[in-house]
Design an enzyme around this catalytic site. Structure first.
Site, short mmCIF file in Angstrom:
data_model
loop_
_atom_site.label_atom_id
_atom_site.label_comp_id
_atom_site.label_asym_id
_atom_site.label_seq_id
_atom_site.Cartn_x
_atom_site.Cartn_y
_atom_site.Cartn_z
N CYS A 116 0.69 -0.87 -0.08
CA CYS A 116 -0.11 0.08 -0.04
C CYS A 116 0.99 1.48 0.01
O CYS A 116 0.45 2.22 -0.09
CB CYS A 116 -0.56 -0.06 1.34
SG CYS A 116 -2.00 -1.28 1.18
N HIS A 244 -3.52 8.05 2.55
CA HIS A 244 -3.78 6.15 1.89
C HIS A 244 -5.14 6.02 1.93
O HIS A 244 -4.90 6.12 4.08
CB HIS A 244 -2.95 4.96 2.55
CG HIS A 244 -2.91 3.81 1.69
ND1 HIS A 244 -3.60 2.83 0.80
CD2 HIS A 244 -3.57 2.97 2.59
CE1 HIS A 244 -4.06 2.68 0.65
NE2 HIS A 244 -3.77 1.85 1.83
N ASN A 274 -10.40 -0.22 -0.05
CA ASN A 274 -8.73 0.18 0.39
C ASN A 274 -7.81 -0.63 -1.35
O ASN A 274 -8.31 -1.44 -1.44
CB ASN A 274 -7.59 -0.72 1.15
CG ASN A 274 -6.81 -0.86 1.57
OD1 ASN A 274 -5.93 0.19 0.74
ND2 ASN A 274 -6.46 -0.64 2.75
#
Ligand code: COA
Length: 317
Positions: A116, A244, A274
């Site tokens: 990520c 993020h 996500n």
């Protein structure tokens, strides 16, 4: 002349199929509820790639949009850096496949693996290449098809992720107007690799959610301070936080830490879930295209992911 890398264009792409929490639960027979998912994560829906639709396919649309916004032609691009944890294949890299799909006949292409945090890592490498004069125009891409690596029987993880792609065109510019990437700050600590991992090829994602949460809040807070301090800036200089997009509770905690009102924090996790390396460039694309992020604004990006890896970047738009 001092060179800086400016974000000249942004683009995002989401696959057509969008599933809200109830539709996802019904599709996979999950023992969960819309209320549980929203309360713990802020997620309302996510997009899922079509069968056969690969990370490079999503990235293609995001790159085309970024090039168009920057007014750049594909043959001006010197290289492509793709951050992904869900590559099309072991090799060729997703970046090389994307290069071919873009019809690009020159330049270089490679992938970066930092889960990520991948987009921040890729941005850092691209920024350094531009500063030293190795490239003038670079496509920096985050693209993921996490739906392919989820265990659809594990309700603790499969509700959290979605598919998508985001891209920016970084362009060399003289530093006179103060625009561009100011700095990037990267970290990793492989000792915590097992709390968020995909073992084997292809494997399935496993996560110790509470552990990840605990690391996220502490490490993001620290890297954000590091980024501000290294530029002699303070929290009040930040116009926008583009974090993020893993979990609304983490995002809100970071907004509070920076003393930013929530309307200065770009949030897309509610609609995208996500999307790992794609989440920051997707959020950037939304907030630059709808006029929220304006020229001259100082934007703070931060991310944490498997590795563990984490990082932050400051950019003046
Ligand atoms: N629906 C309903 N119940 C669920 C569920 C779901 N989708 N997923 C887990 N549960 C249950 C668990 O089984 C557990 O039940 P039990 O108490 O009967 O054992 C209970 O909810 C609590 O589980 P827990 O995992 O402790 O929940 P949590 O409050 O820590 O929330 C996360 C889980 C994943 C939302 C949270 O830990 C988190 O956001 N972590 C960070 C994850 C992250 O950001 N990862 C990406 C980083 S890049």
């Amino acid at each position: 002349m001092t060179l800086r890398a400016i974000i000249a264009g942004t683009g995002g792409y989401l696959p057509e199929l969008a599933l809200d929490n109830d539709a996802l639960a019904a599709r996979h027979g999950l023992d969960t509820s819309d209320a549980w998912i929203r309360e713990r994560t802020g997620i309302r829906r996510r997009h899922i790639a079509a069968p056969g639709q690969m990370a490079s396919d999503l990235a293609l649309f995001a790159c085309q949009a970024a090039l168009e916004q920057a007014g750049a032609m594909v043959d001006e691009v010197d290289g492509i850096l793709v951050a992904t944890a869900t590559p099309d294949s072991v090799f060729p890299s997703t970046a090389a496949r994307l290069q071919a799909k873009l019809g690009m006949e020159r330049g270089f292409a490679f992938d970066i693996a930092a889960a990520c945090t991948g987009f921040v890592y890729a941005l850092s490498v691209a920024d350094a290449m531009i500063r030293v004069g190795q490239a003038r125009n670079l496509l920096v891409v985050g693209t993921e098809v996490f739906s392919r690596i989820l265990d659809w029987t594990d309700r603790g993880t499969c509700v959290l992720f979605g598919d998508g792609a985001g891209a920016v065109l970084l362009r060399a510019s003289d530093a006179e107007d103060g625009r561009g990437i100011l700095s990037c700050h990267l970290h990793a600590d492989g000792r915590h690799g097992d709390i968020l991992q995909v073992e084997g090829l292809p494997g399935q994602l496993r996560m110790a959610g509470r552990e990840v949460f605990r690391h996220a809040v502490a490490k993001l807070a620290s890297v954000v301070d590091e980024a501000l301090e290294s530029n002699g800036l303070t929290k009040s200089d930040v116009a926008w936080l583009v974090p993020h997009q893993a979990n609304l509770r983490i995002i809100e905690a970071m907004g509070r830490k920076l003393g930013l009102p929530q309307d200065r924090v770009v949030v897309s996790v509610d609609r995208h879930a996500n999307t790992s390396a794609a989440s920051i460039p997707l959020a950037l694309a939304e907030a630059t295209r709808d006029g929220r992020i304006a020229r001259g604004d100082l934007v703070l990006m931060e991310a944490i992911g498997g590795g563990l890896t984490w990082g932050a970047s400051l950019a003046r738009f």
